[in-house]
Design a protein around this motif. Structure first.
Motif, PDB file in Angstrom:
ATOM      1  N   VAL A   1       0.825  -1.210   0.000  1.00 36.01           N
ATOM      2  CA  VAL A   1       0.000   0.000   0.000  1.00 36.01           C
ATOM      3  C   VAL A   1       0.859   1.259   0.000  1.00 36.01           C
ATOM      4  N   VAL A   2       0.290   2.290  -0.587  1.00 32.18           N
ATOM      5  CA  VAL A   2       0.855   3.635  -0.481  1.00 32.18           C
ATOM      6  C   VAL A   2      -0.040   4.398   0.483  1.00 32.18           C
ATOM      7  N   VAL A   3       0.554   4.960   1.520  1.00 32.86           N
ATOM      8  CA  VAL A   3      -0.201   5.703   2.537  1.00 32.86           C
ATOM      9  C   VAL A   3       0.207   7.169   2.483  1.00 32.86           C
ATOM     10  N   GLU A   4      -0.797   8.044   2.397  1.00 36.72           N
ATOM     11  CA  GLU A   4      -0.557   9.491   2.428  1.00 36.72           C
ATOM     12  C   GLU A   4      -1.262  10.073   3.649  1.00 36.72           C
ATOM     13  N   ILE A   5      -0.534  10.805   4.452  1.00 39.40           N
ATOM     14  CA  ILE A   5      -1.120  11.486   5.612  1.00 39.40           C
ATOM     15  C   ILE A   5      -0.942  12.982   5.411  1.00 39.40           C
ATOM     16  N   ARG A   6      -2.040  13.736   5.531  1.00 37.11           N
ATOM     17  CA  ARG A   6      -1.993  15.190   5.358  1.00 37.11           C
ATOM     18  C   ARG A   6      -2.591  15.880   6.586  1.00 37.11           C
ATOM     19  N   ALA A   7      -1.907  16.866   7.084  1.00 40.39           N
ATOM     20  CA  ALA A   7      -2.455  17.663   8.192  1.00 40.39           C
ATOM     21  C   ALA A   7      -3.695  18.397   7.702  1.00 40.39           C
ATOM     22  N   GLY A   8      -4.737  18.434   8.550  1.00 39.24           N
ATOM     23  CA  GLY A   8      -5.975  19.111   8.182  1.00 39.24           C
ATOM     24  C   GLY A   8      -6.165  20.368   8.990  1.00 39.24           C
ATOM     25  N   VAL A   9      -7.319  20.480   9.629  1.00 38.88           N
ATOM     26  CA  VAL A   9      -7.646  21.651  10.441  1.00 38.88           C
ATOM     27  C   VAL A   9      -6.832  21.618  11.729  1.00 38.88           C
ATOM     28  N   GLY A  10      -6.229  22.761  12.096  1.00 35.30           N
ATOM     29  CA  GLY A  10      -5.542  22.810  13.381  1.00 35.30           C
ATOM     30  C   GLY A  10      -4.113  23.304  13.342  1.00 35.30           C
ATOM     31  N   GLY A  11      -3.610  23.721  12.161  1.00 34.93           N
ATOM     32  CA  GLY A  11      -2.281  24.313  12.088  1.00 34.93           C
ATOM     33  C   GLY A  11      -1.172  23.379  12.541  1.00 34.93           C
ATOM     34  N   ASP A  12      -0.289  23.901  13.418  1.00 35.10           N
ATOM     35  CA  ASP A  12       0.857  23.110  13.887  1.00 35.10           C
ATOM     36  C   ASP A  12       0.410  21.857  14.627  1.00 35.10           C
ATOM     37  N   GLU A  13      -0.678  21.954  15.376  1.00 31.68           N
ATOM     38  CA  GLU A  13      -1.166  20.808  16.137  1.00 31.68           C
ATOM     39  C   GLU A  13      -1.617  19.696  15.188  1.00 31.68           C
ATOM     40  N   ALA A  14      -2.232  20.064  14.063  1.00 26.65           N
ATOM     41  CA  ALA A  14      -2.646  19.069  13.059  1.00 26.65           C
ATOM     42  C   ALA A  14      -1.422  18.399  12.448  1.00 26.65           C
ATOM     43  N   ALA A  15      -0.372  19.180  12.207  1.00 22.78           N
ATOM     44  CA  ALA A  15       0.866  18.625  11.651  1.00 22.78           C
ATOM     45  C   ALA A  15       1.521  17.662  12.636  1.00 22.78           C
ATOM     46  N   LEU A  16       1.484  18.011  13.921  1.00 21.48           N
ATOM     47  CA  LEU A  16       2.027  17.108  14.947  1.00 21.48           C
ATOM     48  C   LEU A  16       1.207  15.812  15.020  1.00 21.48           C
ATOM     49  N   PHE A  17      -0.101  15.936  14.868  1.00 20.17           N
ATOM     50  CA  PHE A  17      -0.963  14.756  14.879  1.00 20.17           C
ATOM     51  C   PHE A  17      -0.676  13.855  13.667  1.00 20.17           C
ATOM     52  N   ALA A  18      -0.393  14.478  12.519  1.00 22.93           N
ATOM     53  CA  ALA A  18       0.001  13.696  11.340  1.00 22.93           C
ATOM     54  C   ALA A  18       1.257  12.888  11.650  1.00 22.93           C
ATOM     55  N   GLY A  19       2.173  13.497  12.420  1.00 26.78           N
ATOM     56  CA  GLY A  19       3.374  12.775  12.848  1.00 26.78           C
ATOM     57  C   GLY A  19       3.059  11.621  13.772  1.00 26.78           C
ATOM     58  N   VAL A  20       2.073  11.806  14.655  1.00 27.32           N
ATOM     59  CA  VAL A  20       1.642  10.729  15.560  1.00 27.32           C
ATOM     60  C   VAL A  20       1.109   9.548  14.750  1.00 27.32           C
ATOM     61  N   LEU A  21       0.290   9.852  13.731  1.00 24.21           N
ATOM     62  CA  LEU A  21      -0.282   8.794  12.898  1.00 24.21           C
ATOM     63  C   LEU A  21       0.804   8.070  12.112  1.00 24.21           C
ATOM     64  N   TYR A  22       1.768   8.819  11.593  1.00 21.69           N
ATOM     65  CA  TYR A  22       2.876   8.200  10.846  1.00 21.69           C
ATOM     66  C   TYR A  22       3.654   7.242  11.745  1.00 21.69           C
ATOM     67  N   ARG A  23       3.950   7.687  12.953  1.00 24.78           N
ATOM     68  CA  ARG A  23       4.667   6.826  13.906  1.00 24.78           C
ATOM     69  C   ARG A  23       3.829   5.602  14.247  1.00 24.78           C
ATOM     70  N   MET A  24       2.524   5.788  14.463  1.00 24.19           N
ATOM     71  CA  MET A  24       1.617   4.690  14.807  1.00 24.19           C
ATOM     72  C   MET A  24       1.617   3.617  13.719  1.00 24.19           C
ATOM     73  N   TYR A  25       1.493   4.061  12.467  1.00 21.46           N
ATOM     74  CA  TYR A  25       1.449   3.093  11.368  1.00 21.46           C
ATOM     75  C   TYR A  25       2.797   2.406  11.177  1.00 21.46           C
ATOM     76  N   GLY A  26       3.877   3.138  11.417  1.00 17.55           N
ATOM     77  CA  GLY A  26       5.200   2.531  11.318  1.00 17.55           C
ATOM     78  C   GLY A  26       5.395   1.442  12.353  1.00 17.55           C
TER      79      GLY A  26
END
Length: 356
Positions: free
Chosen positions: A110-135
């Motif tokens: 699979v190809v997985v794409e994660i994009r920060a949505g609403v929430g600015g820097d906090e959304a970007a940090l959450f995208a990092g949490v999801l990336y780490r989780m999937y890894g």
């Protein structure tokens, strides 16, 4: 159902016989295909064997209840009959699920794409949490992950990140993750302790094989670019990052992970093929599905599918109404319980919808 099971058993035995033929063993491609099909049918056949054995036990117990004169033996037969009769419907339900045709993409990478949505820097940090989780989840499943490209923020988050997960059955486990993920927590930068709500969007695409999607070179616009984000000093010097524009669809793909421009181009082409394959798949499924759309397996990226509430330590999947109070373990990659529940709900919906 019994006729389908008997036909499946006959085919399974034919596969078993074919795997023992020397001419098939000499043809590696054919032998690999036969082995893969045989392996995919094994869970169904093992369950059918269990079911057949139980039916025989119940039938024999019923005969013993009618013919046995010894009261003690007759009672033993009655207990056996009752226990087996209660278990048979459960096995029948499991067999119905196993008889459902598998998603043809289930075995793919699979190809997985994660994009920060609403929430600015906090959304970007959450995208990092999801990336780490999937890894971390991929590691527990013994899958391999391969970074394609990332647009990092100064605080360690990601505006967007794309990676490939390689392993048998990767798509079957990741496909339920497509959609909008919402997080509720107190940001580290928040002095008043207020809970903020942010989102990130996850897209999970089955990786396309090169032969499945033909791309006309005249349809491509290829640029070399400098990488963005942290960790790209070498790439910045050599301008080895690649941006592809597929003019007919407007799809843009960037790859900056490799030091070699050639390798980045190969990766970008693979992602482009995957996106074009996904478009083709969606067109086909829309035609077939018509009005019927399975909610759990739809992969609608605009749908809010899950909430991660850190103050309450819970994660809730809105599609199936399941809440787990193990958020810390969940974001550390322990997501199998949720995925199993989603797969079960998907199978149940397919059965109730009469999907063949």
């Amino acid at each position: 159902m019994l006729n389908k099971l008997k036909d499946a058993e006959k085919h399974y035995l034919e596969l078993e016989e074919a795997l023992g033929l020397e001419e098939n063993m000499a043809d590696m491609e054919k032998y690999t295909a036969l082995t893969k099909e045989y392996k995919s049918m094994t869970p169904l056949m093992e369950k059918y064997k269990e079911y057949s054995k139980l039916c025989t036990i119940v039938s024999d117990a019923r005969v013993m209840m009618e013919e046995e004169s010894d009261p003690e033996l007759r009672q033993m037969a009655a207990d056996e009959y009752k226990e087996g009769s209660e278990l048979i419907p459960k096995l029948e339900d499991e067999l119905k699920v196993l008889l459902l045709p598998p998603d043809p993409n289930d075995s793919r990478n699979v190809v997985v794409e994660i994009r920060a949505g609403v929430g600015g820097d906090e959304a970007a940090l959450f995208a990092g949490v999801l990336y780490r989780m999937y890894g971390m989840y991929a590691d527990t499943m013994r899958y391999k992950t391969e970074l394609v490209g990332a647009n990092e923020t100064g605080l360690g988050g990601f505006k967007e990140i794309t990676f490939i997960v390689r392993g048998e059955g990767a798509y079957s486990r990741f496909k339920y993750e497509s959609g909008v993920h919402r997080v509720q927590r107190v940001p580290e930068t928040e002095t008043s302790g207020r809970i903020h709500t942010s989102t990130a969007t996850v897209a999970v695409l089955p990786e396309a094989e090169d032969v499945e999607v033909e791309i006309n070179p005249a349809d491509l616009e290829i640029d070399t670019i400098k990488s963005s984000g942290a960790g790209g000093q070498h790439v910045n010097k050599t301008e080895s990052a690649i941006r592809l524009l597929h003019k007919p669809t407007g799809i843009v793909v960037e790859c900056q992970d490799e030091r070699s421009q050639h390798k980045n181009k190969d990766k970008a082409m693979k992602i482009l093929r995957t996106k074009l394959y996904d478009m083709k798949q969606k067109e086909q499924s829309d035609k077939i599905a018509g009005e019927r759309r399975l909610q759990v397996g739809s992969g609608d990226r605009s749908e809010r599918i899950r909430t991660y509430n850190f103050p309450q330590g819970r994660v809730s999947d809105h599609r199936i109404g399941l809440t787990l109070y193990s958020l810390e373990r969940f974001v550390d990659g322990e997501i199998n319980e949720m995925i199993d529940a989603l797969a079960t709900a998907d199978a149940a919906e397919r059965l109730s919808a009469g999907v063949e």
